[in-house]
Write a protein that holds these residues in place. Structure first.
Motif, PDB file in Angstrom:
ATOM      1  N   HIS A 181       0.826  -1.207   0.000  1.00  0.00           N
ATOM      2  CA  HIS A 181       0.000   0.000   0.000  1.00  0.00           C
ATOM      3  C   HIS A 181       0.862   1.259   0.000  1.00  0.00           C
ATOM      4  O   HIS A 181       0.514   2.275  -0.610  1.00  0.00           O
ATOM      5  N   ARG A 237      -4.070  -3.742  -6.729  1.00  0.00           N
ATOM      6  CA  ARG A 237      -3.000  -2.791  -7.049  1.00  0.00           C
ATOM      7  C   ARG A 237      -2.021  -3.315  -8.101  1.00  0.00           C
ATOM      8  O   ARG A 237      -1.133  -2.571  -8.529  1.00  0.00           O
ATOM      9  N   THR A 258      -4.684  -5.618  -2.063  1.00  0.00           N
ATOM     10  CA  THR A 258      -3.333  -5.884  -2.574  1.00  0.00           C
ATOM     11  C   THR A 258      -3.369  -6.290  -4.034  1.00  0.00           C
ATOM     12  O   THR A 258      -2.662  -5.720  -4.868  1.00  0.00           O
ATOM     13  N   HIS A 276      -7.894  -7.008   3.004  1.00  0.00           N
ATOM     14  CA  HIS A 276      -6.521  -6.580   2.739  1.00  0.00           C
ATOM     15  C   HIS A 276      -5.971  -7.271   1.496  1.00  0.00           C
ATOM     16  O   HIS A 276      -5.276  -6.652   0.690  1.00  0.00           O
ATOM     17  N   ASN A 303       1.715  -2.621   4.321  1.00  0.00           N
ATOM     18  CA  ASN A 303       0.518  -3.147   3.669  1.00  0.00           C
ATOM     19  C   ASN A 303      -0.509  -3.603   4.703  1.00  0.00           C
ATOM     20  O   ASN A 303      -1.122  -4.649   4.556  1.00  0.00           O
TER      21      ASN A 303
END
Length: 249
Positions: free
Chosen positions: A21, A151, A148, A144, A34
């Motif tokens: 992140h 991205r 991830t 989460h 992250n």
């Protein structure tokens, strides 16, 4: 003889295949955050053969991690000076896990399709939820993970092998600089040792070859004997380099 240029290329491919992140750099190190999903994306990682003021880097990492309420973690690959490992140990950093980076060469071959493997170029909601179910993640961890993989900006294939209408195995591969990095390889715990992992990875590697990849890599914990056996069967017979995590106690 180790090929350091290849090793650093693989490092970059693995980083991009599992994006953090937030990232920042100081000297020869990159600090990644992250939201605590994994050590790899929540640690300080070298970006080249390191030198300079390692003490200052350690201070910087500890300050940044403390500001976020996270543990200070260094990922220490066997590509860098072993003195760094000793300095971290002297400052109270314990070894928490050791892993291997595996490598396989890919050779041009006709693209073959496995009729039971679905390949997506972006993860949809059903794929992500199925991954969470196989991994037995709670809602927060799944959220989460979703953030991830959303991205990822490089070409990627998100795979699912279904047998009898039920997903048996999943994984994804992401390609950077003709290297495909394999991630999130998982088989249904009730359906292991039935060849589903081999079928899934065979489809993934065939897809990668069709996308122009010439090298495949992955990173796996050194004590994960079942996973290592599977990867050896699939041609990952070369260990490029190990790495370990040093964690502030």
């Amino acid at each position: 003889m180790r090929d350091d240029i290849l090793c650093w290329r693989v490092e970059e491919a693995c980083r991009r295949a599992w994006p953090a992140h937030e990232e920042s750099e100081r000297g020869d190190w990159r600090l990644r955050f992250n939201h605590g999903l994994s050590r790899r994306a929540n640690s300080a990682n070298p970006i080249r053969v390191t030198g300079g003021d390692i003490g200052g880097v350690i201070d910087w990492v500890e300050m940044e991690c403390a500001a976020r309420g996270q543990r200070s973690i260094f990922r220490v690959p066997g590509l860098i000076d072993s003195d760094i490992d000793r300095q971290l140990a002297a400052r109270g950093y314990a070894i928490e896990a050791e892993s291997n980076t595996l490598y396989a060469e890919l050779f041009p071959m006709p693209m073959r399709r496995d009729p039971d493997v679905v390949i997506l170029d972006r993860p949809n909601d059903a794929w992500t939820k199925a991954m969470g179910s196989l991994q037995q993640w709670n809602a927060a961890r799944l959220a989460h993970y979703r953030a991830t993989i959303e991205r990822i900006t490089m070409p990627a294939g998100f795979m699912a092998l279904s047998i009898g209408g039920r997903i048996a195995a999943m994984a994804y591969g992401a390609i950077h600089d003709d290297i495909v990095c394999l991630e999130s390889v998982v088989t249904d715990s009730a359906r292991r040792r039935q060849g589903h992992g081999q079928r899934l990875l065979g489809a993934l590697l065939a897809w990668a070859i069709g996308m122009g990849a010439r090298i495949a890599c992955l990173q796996v914990e050194a004590n994960n004997a079942p996973a290592l056996a599977l990867y050896r069967q699939m041609g990952f017979i070369r260990d490029l380099y190990p790495y370990r995590y040093r964690v502030k106690g």
